[in-house]
Design a protein around this motif. Sequence first.
Motif, PDB file in Angstrom:
ATOM      1  N   GLY A 176      -8.040   1.827  -5.726  1.00  0.00           N
ATOM      2  CA  GLY A 176      -7.450   3.229  -5.749  1.00  0.00           C
ATOM      3  C   GLY A 176      -8.340   3.827  -4.818  1.00  0.00           C
ATOM      4  O   GLY A 176      -8.691   3.377  -3.653  1.00  0.00           O
ATOM      5  N   CYS A 177      -8.578   5.169  -5.089  1.00  0.00           N
ATOM      6  CA  CYS A 177      -9.459   6.057  -4.133  1.00  0.00           C
ATOM      7  C   CYS A 177     -10.993   5.904  -3.696  1.00  0.00           C
ATOM      8  O   CYS A 177     -11.149   6.435  -2.786  1.00  0.00           O
ATOM      9  N   GLU A 230      -3.765   3.213  -2.247  1.00  0.00           N
ATOM     10  CA  GLU A 230      -3.088   2.783  -3.250  1.00  0.00           C
ATOM     11  C   GLU A 230      -2.712   1.503  -3.099  1.00  0.00           C
ATOM     12  O   GLU A 230      -1.502   1.079  -2.561  1.00  0.00           O
ATOM     13  N   PRO A 268       1.536   3.045  -6.043  1.00  0.00           N
ATOM     14  CA  PRO A 268       1.324   4.472  -6.277  1.00  0.00           C
ATOM     15  C   PRO A 268       0.647   4.930  -7.521  1.00  0.00           C
ATOM     16  O   PRO A 268       0.151   6.010  -7.480  1.00  0.00           O
ATOM     17  N   THR A 272       0.714  -1.214  -0.095  1.00  0.00           N
ATOM     18  CA  THR A 272       0.006   0.031   0.038  1.00  0.00           C
ATOM     19  C   THR A 272       0.949   1.145  -0.144  1.00  0.00           C
ATOM     20  O   THR A 272       1.758   1.371   0.834  1.00  0.00           O
ATOM     21  N   LEU A 301      -2.325   3.728  -8.360  1.00  0.00           N
ATOM     22  CA  LEU A 301      -3.620   3.724  -7.763  1.00  0.00           C
ATOM     23  C   LEU A 301      -4.149   4.936  -7.689  1.00  0.00           C
ATOM     24  O   LEU A 301      -5.264   5.371  -7.670  1.00  0.00           O
ATOM     25  N   CYS A 302      -3.083   5.880  -7.185  1.00  0.00           N
ATOM     26  CA  CYS A 302      -3.623   7.442  -6.814  1.00  0.00           C
ATOM     27  C   CYS A 302      -2.617   8.550  -7.699  1.00  0.00           C
ATOM     28  O   CYS A 302      -3.264   9.089  -8.487  1.00  0.00           O
ATOM     29  N   CYS A 358       0.095   8.250   0.465  1.00  0.00           N
ATOM     30  CA  CYS A 358      -0.226   9.321  -0.330  1.00  0.00           C
ATOM     31  C   CYS A 358      -0.202  10.556   0.802  1.00  0.00           C
ATOM     32  O   CYS A 358      -0.600  10.372   1.830  1.00  0.00           O
TER      33      CYS A 358
END
Length: 352
Positions: A94-95, A70, A161, A44, A163-164, A47
């Motif tokens: 993701g978010c 993430e 990372p 993970t 994913l964001c 962020c």
Amino acid sequence: MCNNHKNLMARVLSVPSAKAPFEKTTIERRELEPNDILIDIKYTGICHSDIHNAFGEWGGGIFPMVPGHEIAGIVAAVGTEVTKFAVGDRVGVGCFVDSCGECEYCLKGEEQFCTKGVINTYNSIDFDGNPTYGGYSQKIVVKEGFVVRIPDALDLDVAAPLLCAGITTYSPLKNWNVGPGTRVAIVGMGGLGHVAIQFAHAMGAEVTVLSRSINKESEAFSIGADHYFATSDPVTFTELTGRFDLILNTVSANLDVNAYLSLLRVDGTLVNVGAPAEPDQYHVFSLIMGRRSIAGSLVGGIRETQEMLDFAAENGIVPKIEVIGADDVDEAYQRVLRSDVRYRFVIDIATL
């Protein structure tokens, strides 16, 4: 495979209150519904928004909080109606993890703008009334429609990372039609900026980095930048007046907006993906005199996130990461605040 995964207990890193140190504890994930996927989380990313939320800086924090959006892992089980994924697949989250699925934006594949309110991966209230808990966790249960496939060409740790940070920068570059013949400036070379440079370069743009100091110049060139300027030097703004079609601002500090707008060509756009706590100020004549625009961009939908991952895999785009253990997260937060990371921390969830 299904489904009788009752009492899905997961070890997590949790913040009991704003600015409190992380604690290792256990939460219960929901049982698998027919359209759900159980993911064993491997990595993970951290962020900067995790820090804002865990510190209570944006208000509305739901504590105890398990941050993290993430997420990269392996499918451990699937519900009876899941068709897109199978046990053993490499996947990401993701978010956000749900939306209404019915409004005009959801139907267009832009779930982030759901008019009912998108359900964030953590620090959100799900449609069932329960809080969501994020990726600083061994496991997570997510609807299959909000899971993406991680291409084999991307290692799970560097995929996290994307994913964001990845979709946050890819989406505006695509939306503003970046490509060959486009001049793009990336403001800031941190967790977002260093990924944006790679995407803009792969799209065929002429890429300029605008950073506070000259320190990262050689590294910027190594990942695709064509030019590099220090914003601490006033000559930079004189030299670059009227040069760019697009400026992508990735920093969370307030800029001299008028000065940056002066760097745009006619019809150029300054797009913000960094979010400072204080309001920006600018003079409207900075817009009028060049028919310029100020805009913002918020991640991307699920389809676009998958497109971004595939594009990254095809073009060798990988975030530069530092893998840390679960015991190092408090220190990592402080290092992020000191800009002491190049360029993204990723938690090895096995250390939980």
